[in-house]
Design a protein around this motif. Structure first.
Motif, PDB file in Angstrom:
ATOM      1  N   ILE A   1      -9.445 -13.172  -6.176  1.00  0.00           N
ATOM      2  CA  ILE A   1      -9.520 -12.788  -7.583  1.00  0.00           C
ATOM      3  C   ILE A   1      -8.399 -13.477  -8.358  1.00  0.00           C
ATOM      4  CG2 ILE A   1      -9.412 -10.847  -9.197  1.00  0.00           C
ATOM      5  CD1 ILE A   1     -10.491  -9.117  -6.834  1.00  0.00           C
TER       6      ILE A   1
ATOM      7  N   TYR B   1     -12.498  -9.474 -13.634  1.00  0.00           N
ATOM      8  CA  TYR B   1     -13.214  -9.121 -12.411  1.00  0.00           C
ATOM      9  C   TYR B   1     -13.543  -7.638 -12.402  1.00  0.00           C
ATOM     10  CZ  TYR B   1     -14.701  -9.265  -7.566  1.00  0.00           C
ATOM     11  OH  TYR B   1     -15.454  -9.177  -6.411  1.00  0.00           O
TER      12      TYR B   1
ATOM     13  N   SER C   1     -12.981 -15.248 -10.330  1.00  0.00           N
ATOM     14  CA  SER C   1     -12.715 -15.242  -8.885  1.00  0.00           C
ATOM     15  C   SER C   1     -13.306 -16.476  -8.224  1.00  0.00           C
ATOM     16  CB  SER C   1     -13.321 -13.985  -8.246  1.00  0.00           C
ATOM     17  OG  SER C   1     -14.733 -14.032  -8.302  1.00  0.00           O
TER      18      SER C   1
END
Length: 121
Positions: A11, A17, A85
């Motif tokens: 990430i 995210y 990510s």
């Protein structure tokens, strides 16, 4: 037969995210999937693989997992995941079929040998 989606993700933008994770969970559940592992502690016991964050999903079948992955719900969210990510690995694997033969007895003197198919001889 159940299928498992193994996701190793790094990430880069936690806030972005987080938006993806909030949106994808209901889509996974709608496809019959569920989380089994979601970023918990892990340890490599053998090999060179050095996972970052592991996520493991269970789906009712390979087809259900592929339908989820290729479907409009996930594909619509995928750009958020890609921008926040890096997928180090995304692997779909079919689960083992339940054994038709019961496991060998653990009573003293019982044989614990299995043949090449995983069944008692």
């Amino acid at each position: 037969m159940a299928a498992y989606l193994i996701f190793d993700v790094e990430i880069h933008d936690a806030a972005e995210y987080g938006k993806f994770m909030a949106a994808v969970k209901p889509a996974i559940e709608a496809a019959g999937g569920r989380y089994l592992v979601r970023g918990g502690e892990h340890k490599v016991l053998e090999g060179d693989w050095r996972p970052s964050r592991l996520v493991l999903f269970e789906f009712p079948s390979m087809q259900a997992a592929e339908d989820f992955y290729n479907g409009p719900a996930y594909q619509g969210m995928r750009p958020i995941r890609l921008s926040s990510s890096t997928a180090r690995a995304l692997v779909l694997v079919e689960g083992a079929q339940a054994a038709a033969t019961p496991l060998p007895s653990s009573a003293p003197g019982a044989s614990h040998r299995l043949d090449e198919t995983g069944h008692p001889p």
